[in-house]
Design a protein around this motif. Structure first.
Motif, mmCIF file in Angstrom:
data_model
loop_
_atom_site.group_PDB
_atom_site.id
_atom_site.type_symbol
_atom_site.label_atom_id
_atom_site.label_comp_id
_atom_site.label_asym_id
_atom_site.label_seq_id
_atom_site.Cartn_x
_atom_site.Cartn_y
_atom_site.Cartn_z
ATOM 1 N N THR A 175 68.739 25.687 -97.778
ATOM 2 C CA THR A 175 69.092 26.672 -97.699
ATOM 3 C C THR A 175 68.728 28.005 -98.323
ATOM 4 O O THR A 175 69.100 29.039 -98.228
ATOM 5 N N GLY A 176 67.681 27.584 -98.914
ATOM 6 C CA GLY A 176 66.637 28.967 -98.581
ATOM 7 C C GLY A 176 67.430 29.589 -99.980
ATOM 8 O O GLY A 176 66.651 30.425 -100.756
ATOM 9 N N GLU A 177 67.995 28.968 -101.071
ATOM 10 C CA GLU A 177 68.381 29.109 -102.471
ATOM 11 C C GLU A 177 67.021 28.928 -103.033
ATOM 12 O O GLU A 177 66.320 27.926 -103.568
ATOM 13 N N LEU A 178 67.008 30.291 -104.118
ATOM 14 C CA LEU A 178 65.992 30.001 -104.916
ATOM 15 C C LEU A 178 66.228 30.473 -106.758
ATOM 16 O O LEU A 178 67.453 30.880 -106.838
ATOM 17 N N ILE A 179 66.328 29.069 -107.670
ATOM 18 C CA ILE A 179 66.679 28.547 -108.743
ATOM 19 C C ILE A 179 65.853 28.911 -109.183
ATOM 20 O O ILE A 179 64.158 28.829 -109.611
ATOM 21 N N MET A 180 65.935 30.315 -110.012
ATOM 22 C CA MET A 180 65.116 30.775 -111.079
ATOM 23 C C MET A 180 64.761 29.699 -112.797
ATOM 24 O O MET A 180 66.072 28.964 -112.785
ATOM 25 N N SER A 181 63.718 30.626 -112.728
ATOM 26 C CA SER A 181 63.188 29.189 -114.112
ATOM 27 C C SER A 181 64.065 29.044 -115.387
ATOM 28 O O SER A 181 64.294 28.202 -115.569
ATOM 29 N N ARG A 182 64.283 29.510 -115.710
ATOM 30 C CA ARG A 182 65.164 30.002 -116.656
ATOM 31 C C ARG A 182 66.740 29.932 -116.230
ATOM 32 O O ARG A 182 67.714 30.213 -117.362
ATOM 33 N N ASP A 183 66.985 29.420 -115.366
ATOM 34 C CA ASP A 183 69.078 29.484 -114.779
ATOM 35 C C ASP A 183 68.906 28.421 -115.955
ATOM 36 O O ASP A 183 68.367 27.633 -115.569
ATOM 37 N N THR A 184 70.253 28.005 -115.982
ATOM 38 C CA THR A 184 71.158 27.335 -117.255
ATOM 39 C C THR A 184 71.187 25.971 -115.677
ATOM 40 O O THR A 184 71.914 24.913 -116.536
ATOM 41 N N ARG A 185 71.450 26.183 -114.624
ATOM 42 C CA ARG A 185 71.531 25.343 -113.549
ATOM 43 C C ARG A 185 70.692 24.185 -113.853
ATOM 44 O O ARG A 185 70.812 22.928 -113.198
ATOM 45 N N ILE A 186 69.524 24.396 -114.206
ATOM 46 C CA ILE A 186 68.428 23.623 -113.865
ATOM 47 C C ILE A 186 68.144 22.480 -114.969
ATOM 48 O O ILE A 186 68.389 23.453 -116.407
ATOM 49 N N LYS A 187 68.425 21.302 -114.688
ATOM 50 C CA LYS A 187 68.466 19.920 -116.653
ATOM 51 C C LYS A 187 67.054 19.365 -116.042
ATOM 52 O O LYS A 187 65.977 19.455 -114.462
ATOM 53 N N ASN A 188 66.951 18.726 -116.777
ATOM 54 C CA ASN A 188 65.632 17.716 -116.913
ATOM 55 C C ASN A 188 66.491 16.135 -116.170
ATOM 56 O O ASN A 188 67.764 15.824 -116.945
ATOM 57 N N SER A 189 66.001 16.049 -115.832
ATOM 58 C CA SER A 189 66.566 14.498 -114.540
ATOM 59 C C SER A 189 65.891 13.470 -115.606
ATOM 60 O O SER A 189 65.032 12.852 -115.932
#
Length: 106
Positions: free
Chosen positions: A64-78
Motif C-alpha cells: 500500500t505504500g503506507e508508512l507507519i512511524m516508529s512511535r505510532d501506537t499501532r505498532i505492537k510487539n509480535s
C-alpha cells in the motif's frame, strides 16, 4: 413478545465479538490471540517479512505504500517474532489498524 422485549432479548443473547488467534509457530506453539482493539474476528493475519521494509523512520507496507512511524501506537510487539497486520475489513490493501513487529534489527 412486545417490540421492546424482543430488542432486550436480542441484546442480551447476542454473542460478544471476539478476536481470533494467530496460527501456531515454533515460538508460539499454541498460537496467540490478537487483541480485540486490533481485530474484530477477521482483520488480522501473518504477513511475510518481505511485505514490510523496516527503516529509521518506521515500517513501510510495500503493498500500500503506507508508512507507519516508529512511535505510532499501532505498532505492537509480535509474540511469535513474525510480522502480523490487522487492516480495516481484513483487506490486504486496507488501512493498517495494528502492525505486530518482531524485535527491531537496529
Amino acid at each position: 413478545m412486545h417490540k421492546l422485549q424482543a430488542i432486550i432479548f436480542a441484546v442480551l443473547t447476542a454473542a460478544p465479538a471476539a478476536a481470533h488467534d494467530a496460527k501456531p509457530t515454533a515460538a508460539q506453539p499454541n498460537g496467540w490471540t490478537y487483541p480485540f482493539s486490533c481485530c474484530s474476528g477477521f482483520d488480522c493475519r501473518e504477513i511475510r517479512d518481505q511485505a514490510v521494509v523496516e527503516g529509521p523512520r518506521g515500517y513501510l507496507i510495500k503493498l500500500t505504500g503506507e508508512l507507519i512511524m516508529s512511535r505510532d501506537t499501532r505498532i505492537k510487539n509480535s509474540p511469535d517474532g513474525q510480522f502480523h497486520q490487522c487492516t480495516v475489513a481484513g483487506e490486504a490493501t486496507g488501512r493498517t489498524i495494528c502492525l505486530f513487529v518482531p524485535p527491531r534489527s537496529f
